[in-house]
Design an enzyme around this catalytic site. Structure first.
Site, PDB file in Angstrom:
ATOM      1  N   GLU A  14       0.824  -1.208   0.000  1.00  0.00           N
ATOM      2  CA  GLU A  14       0.000   0.000   0.000  1.00  0.00           C
ATOM      3  C   GLU A  14       0.860   1.260   0.000  1.00  0.00           C
ATOM      4  O   GLU A  14       0.618   2.200  -0.769  1.00  0.00           O
ATOM      5  CB  GLU A  14      -0.882   0.025   1.251  1.00  0.00           C
ATOM      6  CG  GLU A  14      -2.050  -0.911   1.233  1.00  0.00           C
ATOM      7  CD  GLU A  14      -2.835  -0.754   2.522  1.00  0.00           C
ATOM      8  OE1 GLU A  14      -3.922  -0.151   2.452  1.00  0.00           O
ATOM      9  OE2 GLU A  14      -2.372  -1.215   3.574  1.00  0.00           O
ATOM     10  N   GLY A  80     -10.240  -9.269   9.411  1.00  0.00           N
ATOM     11  CA  GLY A  80     -11.061 -10.479   9.345  1.00  0.00           C
ATOM     12  C   GLY A  80     -12.525 -10.090   9.409  1.00  0.00           C
ATOM     13  O   GLY A  80     -12.931  -9.255  10.226  1.00  0.00           O
ATOM     14  N   ILE A 156      -7.478 -13.308  15.497  1.00  0.00           N
ATOM     15  CA  ILE A 156      -8.700 -14.068  15.748  1.00  0.00           C
ATOM     16  C   ILE A 156      -8.873 -15.146  14.683  1.00  0.00           C
ATOM     17  O   ILE A 156      -8.880 -14.857  13.486  1.00  0.00           O
ATOM     18  CB  ILE A 156      -9.931 -13.135  15.762  1.00  0.00           C
ATOM     19  CG1 ILE A 156      -9.735 -12.016  16.796  1.00  0.00           C
ATOM     20  CG2 ILE A 156     -11.199 -13.938  16.042  1.00  0.00           C
ATOM     21  CD1 ILE A 156      -9.506 -12.484  18.209  1.00  0.00           C
ATOM     22  N   GLU A 177      -5.309  -2.710  14.980  1.00  0.00           N
ATOM     23  CA  GLU A 177      -4.796  -1.343  15.119  1.00  0.00           C
ATOM     24  C   GLU A 177      -5.838  -0.227  15.147  1.00  0.00           C
ATOM     25  O   GLU A 177      -5.622   0.821  15.756  1.00  0.00           O
ATOM     26  CB  GLU A 177      -3.813  -1.019  13.975  1.00  0.00           C
ATOM     27  CG  GLU A 177      -2.569  -1.861  13.928  1.00  0.00           C
ATOM     28  CD  GLU A 177      -2.739  -3.154  13.139  1.00  0.00           C
ATOM     29  OE1 GLU A 177      -1.957  -4.088  13.364  1.00  0.00           O
ATOM     30  OE2 GLU A 177      -3.671  -3.219  12.305  1.00  0.00           O
ATOM     31  N   ASP A 200      -9.969 -12.459   5.267  1.00  0.00           N
ATOM     32  CA  ASP A 200     -10.418 -13.795   5.693  1.00  0.00           C
ATOM     33  C   ASP A 200     -11.691 -13.623   6.502  1.00  0.00           C
ATOM     34  O   ASP A 200     -12.155 -12.520   6.724  1.00  0.00           O
ATOM     35  CB  ASP A 200      -9.327 -14.499   6.519  1.00  0.00           C
ATOM     36  CG  ASP A 200      -8.959 -13.703   7.757  1.00  0.00           C
ATOM     37  OD1 ASP A 200      -9.656 -13.859   8.774  1.00  0.00           O
ATOM     38  OD2 ASP A 200      -7.992 -12.915   7.709  1.00  0.00           O
TER      39      ASP A 200
END
Length: 232
Positions: A14, A80, A156, A177, A200
């Site tokens: 990025e 996620g 997670i 974050e 995901d």
């Protein structure tokens, strides 16, 4: 005096794409983080990569505000999916952010509540959210949702945790974050928005080709930021 916009990327890809489109880039290093100063579509910007976790994100954001005097913070990266209607590649634009790992329930506080502090849910700037929505709509064929971003210093990968986050914390996605950036911005009175691409389902089912996804996600995040900066 022209405003300066802080842009925090979560991935090297990025940052590299943003740097490629910047004019007059100059690099300053603070606390081990490289901050790239320049202009993008005529706007003064500072581009950096925060590193993983809430402490890295908080330090990076405070330096953006204190040293570089940014007036807005845009934060992009991957997350996620928590909301059941989100799929890999979809975008979440933060309506607000909450630290899911702030857990003082043993003392009677609700999960996510920061003890003895008036605010624990940090609201994203409505104007920046609207710009992000418009940018996503402009791109076309991008599924996006405005919702709550959950953050914690945990990766997670549990179906049970994902269900709990959705049902009890009303999360749209989970990452490591965003809420730290949000809290620092709130404490300093600086508008922010977090934009996350779903890598995901946060349930242990890893993406088949994460390297390929990272490239695609970085390009999509760059396109969103590019359009937002054009609009500002």
């Amino acid at each position: 005096m022209p405003e300066t916009i802080g842009i925090i990327g979560a991935m090297d890809e990025e940052v590299e794409l943003l740097l490629a489109g910047m004019n007059g880039s100059e690099t300053v290093e603070k606390a081990g983080v490289r901050y790239h100063k320049g202009t993008f579509h005529g706007k003064n910007v500072i581009v950096c990569k925060s590193g993983v976790g809430k402490v890295n994100a908080a330090v990076t954001t405070q330096i953006l505000i204190d040293f570089f005097g940014v007036s807005k913070v845009l934060f992009t990266g991957v997350a996620g999916a928590v909301h059941p209607e989100l799929n890999i590649g979809d975008i979440v634009i933060s309506s607000e952010c909450l630290q899911h790992d702030m857990d003082v329930t043993a003392l009677g506080f609700e999960r996510g509540v920061i003890p003895y502090q008036e605010v624990s849910v940090f609201q994203a700037d409505k104007a920046l959210v609207a710009l992000a929505e418009k940018a996503c709509s402009t791109l076309g064929e991008v599924n996006f949702r405005v919702g709550r971003v959950l953050s914690g210093d945990q990766f997670i990968a549990s179906v049970e945790q994902v269900s709990w986050f959705y049902e009890h914390l009303q999360g749209a996605c989970v990452e490591m974050e965003g809420a730290a950036v949000a809290q620092v911005c709130y404490m300093n009175g600086v508008p922010f928005v977090v934009i996350r691409s779903m890598s995901d389902k946060a349930d242990g089912s890893a993406h088949a080709n994460f390297a390929e996804f990272t490239v695609a996600s970085s390009r999509r995040s760059h396109a969103i930021l590019d359009d937002m900066l054009r609009q500002m």
